[in-house]
Every structure is written in C-alpha cells, then in structure tokens.
Design a protein around this motif. Sequence first.
Motif, PDB file in Angstrom:
ATOM      1  N   ASN A 181      21.252 -30.981  83.273  1.00  0.00           N
ATOM      2  CA  ASN A 181      19.756 -30.762  83.824  1.00  0.00           C
ATOM      3  C   ASN A 181      20.059 -29.856  85.129  1.00  0.00           C
ATOM      4  OD1 ASN A 181      17.491 -31.948  82.766  1.00  0.00           O
ATOM      5  ND2 ASN A 181      18.621 -33.992  82.914  1.00  0.00           N
ATOM      6  N   GLN A 740      12.456 -26.306  81.799  1.00  0.00           N
ATOM      7  CA  GLN A 740      12.001 -27.562  82.514  1.00  0.00           C
ATOM      8  C   GLN A 740      10.278 -27.417  82.724  1.00  0.00           C
ATOM      9  OE1 GLN A 740      14.659 -27.872  85.940  1.00  0.00           O
ATOM     10  NE2 GLN A 740      15.723 -29.332  85.042  1.00  0.00           N
ATOM     11  N   GLN A 809      13.202 -32.450  81.947  1.00  0.00           N
ATOM     12  CA  GLN A 809      13.249 -31.863  80.903  1.00  0.00           C
ATOM     13  C   GLN A 809      12.086 -31.466  80.094  1.00  0.00           C
ATOM     14  OE1 GLN A 809      17.401 -34.566  79.974  1.00  0.00           O
ATOM     15  NE2 GLN A 809      15.906 -33.961  78.121  1.00  0.00           N
TER      16      GLN A 809
END
Length: 938
Positions: A181, A740, A809
């Motif tokens: 991430n 994202q 996400q």
Amino acid sequence: MSIDRLARRASLALLGSLLAGCASYANPTPAAPSATAATPPPANGAARAAGFDIPYRQHILANGLTLIVHEDHKAPIVAVNVWYHVGSKDEPDGLHGFAHLFEHLMFNGSEHYNDEFFRPLEAVGASKMNGTTWFDRTNYFENVPTSALDMTLWLESDRMGHLLGAVDQAWLDEQREVVLNEKRQRENQPYGLVDDLIARETYPAGHPYSWTSIGSEKDLKAASLADVKQWFQDHYGAANATLVIAGDVDTDEVIKKVERYFGDIEPGPTLARRSQWVAKMSGSKRSSIQDRVPQARLVQVWNIPGFCERDTNLLQIAGEVLAGGKNSRLFQRLVYNERLATSVSADVGPFEIGSQFQIDTMVAAGVDVAKVEAAIEQELQRFLTDGPTDAELERIKVQQEGAFVRSLERIDGFTGKSSTLAQYQVYCGTPDHYKTEMRWVFDSTPAQVRDVARQWLSDGRFTLDVQPFPDLAPAATGADRSKLPAVSEAPALKLPPLQRTTLSNGLTVLLAERHEVPVVQATLLVDAGYSADAGVAPGTAKMTLDMLDEGTATMDALAIAGRAEDLSATLLSTANADAALIGINALKSRLAPSLDLFADVLLHPSFPEAELARLKQQRLAAIQQEKSQPVGILTRLYPQLLYGSGHAYSNPRSGNGTEASVSALTRDELQRFYARWVRPDNAQLLVVGDTTLAEIKPLLEARLAGWRAPADAKPTKNLDTVALPSKPRVFLVNKTGAAQTLVSALLLAPPKSDADDVAVMVANNTLGGLFLSRLNMNLREDKHWSYGASSQLGSARGQRPFLAYAPVQTDKTAESIREIDRELRAITGRKPITAEELKLAASNIVVGLPGDNETAGEVAGSYLNILQFGLPDSYYNDLVPAIEALTPDQATAALKRYLQPDALTWVIVGDLSKIEAPVRKLKLGEVQVLDVDGKPLR
C-alpha cells in the motif's frame, strides 16, 4: 516508517542536513557588538573548518556493535539511533524490497515484547520517531525523555537480538500488504514513477542501485517466511550495526547500559562490503514518458563518486552555484529572467558506492522543453568553461557555515547530531569524517570546483522528459527480558519565560531567551493570513507575503537574496489561515546587519511588476500541482464545502487562491492589502534566541521607530459561527486511473481557544492521532487496506476543521468508508475511550513536550501559537496538570461535543468508474459529483 527520501543533500545542506548539529562552535570571526557591525571577513579554510566539532566517545562491544555517545545537556531528552549497514543494494535478485519489508517487520514486536513497538514509546512521549530504508542502510530512531532511556535500549536490543521467534506468517502477510500500500500510495502521486525509471536507466543491469528501495511487487508477494528469517540472520547482527546515543546523558553510564542490553547479542556473519562502483555513463541517453501530471518536468542525471569522496563534495558546490537559490545561475535564467521554468534545483544524491548529480526542472506551462534544455546546456557549458566566481564560492561557504551553526540544537535521527555521527560512521568508517569534508569545502578554489565538474559532468548524461497526458496538460551478562524496564518520572517542560516591552511606535515586543546557540530568531506576527482574503481576490494574502523579499526601495530580489546569503541569514515571509509571519533567523555575530535587512524588507516593500509576473506563473503551476494530487484536491475543496461563501476561511486551505484570482492580481492590490493589514497596532514581534531585552530593544527601536499605524481603524474578518449540516453529505471527485482512493470525513469544530481543546486533543490521539490509534490499527494493521489512516484537528481562531482520512486500496473504498464511519460513531457511543487508551494518549503529549521544544525555532513555534490563538503565556507549561487531571469520561464527552457523525461531510477522491457505484450503495447521505474546482457535475 518510510523509504528515506531525505537522503539527498538539499540546497545548502552539505553541512546542514548531514552535519545536523554539534555540541560546540568556535566562531572564528565574531563581529563587534555594534548596531553597524559589518559582515566579518572570512578566515582561511583550515581555520574555518577547525571551529566545528561534535564531541563523541566511541566504544566497540565484544560482539562488534559500534557505540557512539555524544553529550548534550540543554534539554532532558536523549536520541537513540540504530543504523544497520544493510539496504536495498544488498538485495539479491528475487528479493527486491526485503530491506524495506524488514524495516516494517521490526516495528511489530519481538520475542519478549510481542506487540507494536510504538505502544510503549508513544506512551512515554517519544518524538521524532521513525524508521527508514535507503540504498545502503536501514535505521530506527526516537527521541525520548532521559527517564525512558533504559526502556528504549531494552526495546531496540530486543528487536536486534530477539526478533525471529516472534515473526510468523501472519506478521509477514500483514506487513507485506502495508508495504504494498505504501508503494501504491507513492506511485499514485504525480511523477511517482520517475525514481524507478531513473534507477533502471542510469545503472547497468545487476548494479545494486538499479532498483529502488520501495521494492518489487512480484518479489514481495513471493517472499516466504524462510526467506525473511534468513535475510534477518544474514544482515542484522550486532557487528553490522552502529548505535548512537546523544543527549542529556553521562557517557560512562551509557556504556554500562549498552553492555547490559546489547552485549549478549550475536555478532552475526561476516559480510563482504561492496567496493566503489560509480558506473559512470558515457555519451547521452534519453527517455520520455507521459504521466498524469500538471506540468512537464526535465531531469538530467550523471553518475558520480560515492558519499565520502572529495569530488562528490565539490560537485555539491557546483550544484549550489548552478541552482542553489535566487542568485544561482539556472534560477536567474530559467525562473527569474526568461520565465521558462517554475523551479529548478541541482544537487547530489549521496550513496555509499556511487552517487548521482541531478538537475531537476519544472517546466513552465506552454514552454517547449527543448528550449529549457538548451538554456540549461548553455549555462552548464559556461560553468564547465569558467567555473564559479570567487564571490559565488565564498557565498556558498558562508551559507555552509550558517547551516552548521543552526544545526547545533538538534540531536534527533532525522537531521540531528545522532544522525550525523551514525551516517559518517556507517558510510565512511569514522563519525567525524565530516571534518574532512569541511576542509575540502572551505579550502576549495574556483579552479578546483571547475575541474571536478569538468571531469564528471562533461559526459555521461541521462535525460528524462516527463510530459503531461493531453487531457491534463497545463560481553555482558545480558538484560532481563521478562519485562520492559520501568520508566521513571518524566522531566517537566520548562519554556523560557516571555518578557515584554513596547517600542515607541506602540509595537509589542516579546522575548524568550535561549543562549545555548549563537542564533536569534525574530518573527513579526500580524493578525492577517489567508482569512484576510475575504473581500479581495483569493490568494492575495499569500502572494503579498511572498512578494516581500522580491524588492525594496533600494534592493531588487537578487540583491535581497544575495545579502541574506552573505549574512547566512534566513528571511521569513509567509502566512497561515489566521496570521502573516515576517521575520529573520540570524547568526548572533551578524545580528545587527541582519536586522537591517529585516527592517528594509518589512518597511519598504516595492512589489515590483516583473517579480509579480514571475511569482504568478509559479503560483499557477502550484495550483495545477494541487489539483493533480488527491490531498491537494481535498484541501482546495473542503473549506468552501464546510464554511460556505463569504466566510474568512472559505478559500483553498493552502492560501494559493484560484487560477482566475491569481491571474488577475495586480501590484496595486498587493500594496493596498499590505498597507491595510501590516501595521504596528495589528502585530506583535516575538524574539527567541541568544540575546537580552537590554540588547535587542535598542536594535529594534533604531530600525522600527518610524513605522507608525495609519489613522483608519484596524480591519476585521468574518469569523462567524457556521451551523453544522443536519445530515451527512457525500462529495465525489474523479481521478481517472488512480491506484488508491482518498477517503475523508470532515466537520467544523470549536476554536483552539475552546475550553475543551485540551481534552479533545488527547481524545483525538486515541481516535487517529497516534500510530496505535483506532483508525490506523483498523485500516492499516488489521485490514491492510491503507498505508496509514489518521485524524487531525486543525488550529484556528474561529471554527477549525476536524478531518479523518486515509488513502485506501481502490477495491476497498466502500469497505474503508464503512470502517471509518463505524470508528467515529463507536468512540462517541458504544465504545468510549478507555483508561488505558487515555493513559497512552495523554502520556504521548505530556512526556513529549520537552522534546517538542528542543530548538529555538520550536520554542518560537509554541509561543507563536500562544500569541496567535490568544492563549495564556503558561499554556504549554500548564498542559501537564490539565491533561493529567482528565478522566476517560471527560475525554469522551469532549470528543462527542466536537465529533457529530450525522453532520459529517465526506469528500472522496478516486477513480469514479470503479468506486462511484459502491459508494452510492452505502447510502451515507446525498451524493454529489464535483470537478476539481468544486463545480457540480451531477
């Protein structure tokens, strides 16, 4: 926890960031104590270099651990800094990203403390705490109260010597997702692919710098538990580590403690060190890419020698001459005169076995990149032919000297003395190699700098052209491991008292004395700021303040910048939501002439038309940059959504204004704004540093007595209270192709001066203000959907924004919104703050106060808060009893008064083709789609 992107030597940071701090400074040429003191003449190079020293004592444990201790007794804090000599360059094929992954794993706990390492450290008020990974090393550092030194050493030694028994598959899976991430978050930013491309294109295949520290998604996903454990066993032994302890300690006692906690740790295997591999390029190599960026960018790269080499230090000087400030050659030509670029820099990225010299240019809108490149080439060839002038070289040396003096106050692991000692020990084999570097710098001649530049910059260049997509163009017995060492009572914060006086023109002067370092900072606090834009064009306040050092009645912008550089002084002219700040940071030896410069900029700004045109170009580029980044989009939109039209806080939070308002700004408007707001009866002058009231008042009186308030009344601002919405609202903003989604929930809270401010400040730590907060532990550590989630409570004289947010996400957007909403409702309802949470949240603030006020600049920041928000002088010293008196019920009740989930405004920035339908299905509230300017689309 992060990839270290601060490792490059920024402008004027050859000695500033890398030599960040020392314990003693011998001023070689002190100025006479006179109001008309002249700039002192330079000493010879050896004498100038001899005046700098970071005293230390080195001790090598039997297991090979290198210990370095530096004593600094000005504040009751200590920096603990561990450097492991392992980074991404040590990763074999198939394991790219392991150094970074392990940096994260080592924060999860160890065999004898199997919990988040942030938990006990945040509880004792640790500050300036992080871990970073770079090509050549991994480090972990924190500043803690001296009372917590034993506990901190226990923790650091436990993860060094007793980690693997706690690492399991669940740990690996969790932190792998966190790292991925982080990688997505970086790549989701404008120009997020540039570093990876440069690494691949500037080094041959197999070179240890041909991949970046963030890692390979493929390799990270393929990592097995056995791979991870073997990586640790190979690289994290005591003999491959350097421990630096700097602060309010006794060296002999520290050595005993370190022997106890670290002495029984295994040394680890013998490691072969890579030799220098510069990989100098030949000829010219090019690449061009398109990205979703607001303006073109031109990056030129040369491979040069490693961190510890003389040539690298002289090449940094070359970079300063080319693009190190307003008087640098490329800035003058590209930004100042021809307006071909909005910014340009030239600096060295210093790595262990080979570094890089880089010229990085942001091309102005509508300008052909080829024209910019041709201009850079002309200036570069002129430099390679003639080298720097004597004046240019001396100016840089003075700035290096000033950077060193200003670094005297810091001990931390970011840019403080502990970092300096560790870095030179790990890279160069001795903590005081900086002295050699200083001799190289101070003894350098124009011919030497020219010759080194010719050798390395005449050939072997990689050029990257980044273009916007068309649709976006513009020996010990060992320590007791059964429990954490107890923490004794933390030292209390003791800020120097504020002294007050008044000049003959009515201006209030406040002084906080700090005599440890020969630096004086004077800051004029004006009741203006971005909130003074109401009724004028948005962006007027910020542009007005930015224009102050662009010209006076007797000096143009370059002369002002040159004079500041000659004095090694730093001018300040900026604004925030409520205030304008105008000031100077000066060396004590050059205080009088520095105040002359400050007074000239304050009293005689000329707002030249040519400079306004240049700054408008830069401001328009900055607005485009904001509108290309999720956080930038959010901060531009939410003030209007929360406050509504006509309120003083309704313009974009950055203060940059809009493209239309900036384009239309005139010199006359700036002059009117300045005359209306910047007046002695609407300001206070705060002085912090190495001076006294008896000394500073006559100096200020001599320069400011003629500055008088106009006859008309002081202006006012519209800070009326805004009613909260009766139900939640949802605003969606499209960012096509976003990796994202930025999820944020906002509302308006009472002002900083509100009676519940302290209670809510503590409560917010529990919600989202700490690593161990509920939001972060949920979305990052438990769900692995985000690199980090947090909540913030702004500071303002009127209603201030409360914000909970997380980049998540894309495929977990709706789920993340649901979790954030659940956490916000739970903490004010079914799951109130517990006693344990309150203790952690409160301790983090209370015990961290001394560390947050280590330097004169930090003390000035604290007192500026007091003055700006109308708080009592003793606010920060009174925080401890106020926080310690809080109960969990009081903290929860205060937060409930501030945080009303049914009045939230949700702003969600992401790829609407993927997230709009799931968000609408949540039925949070009425959904509206906006463009990046806040205009409704549907």
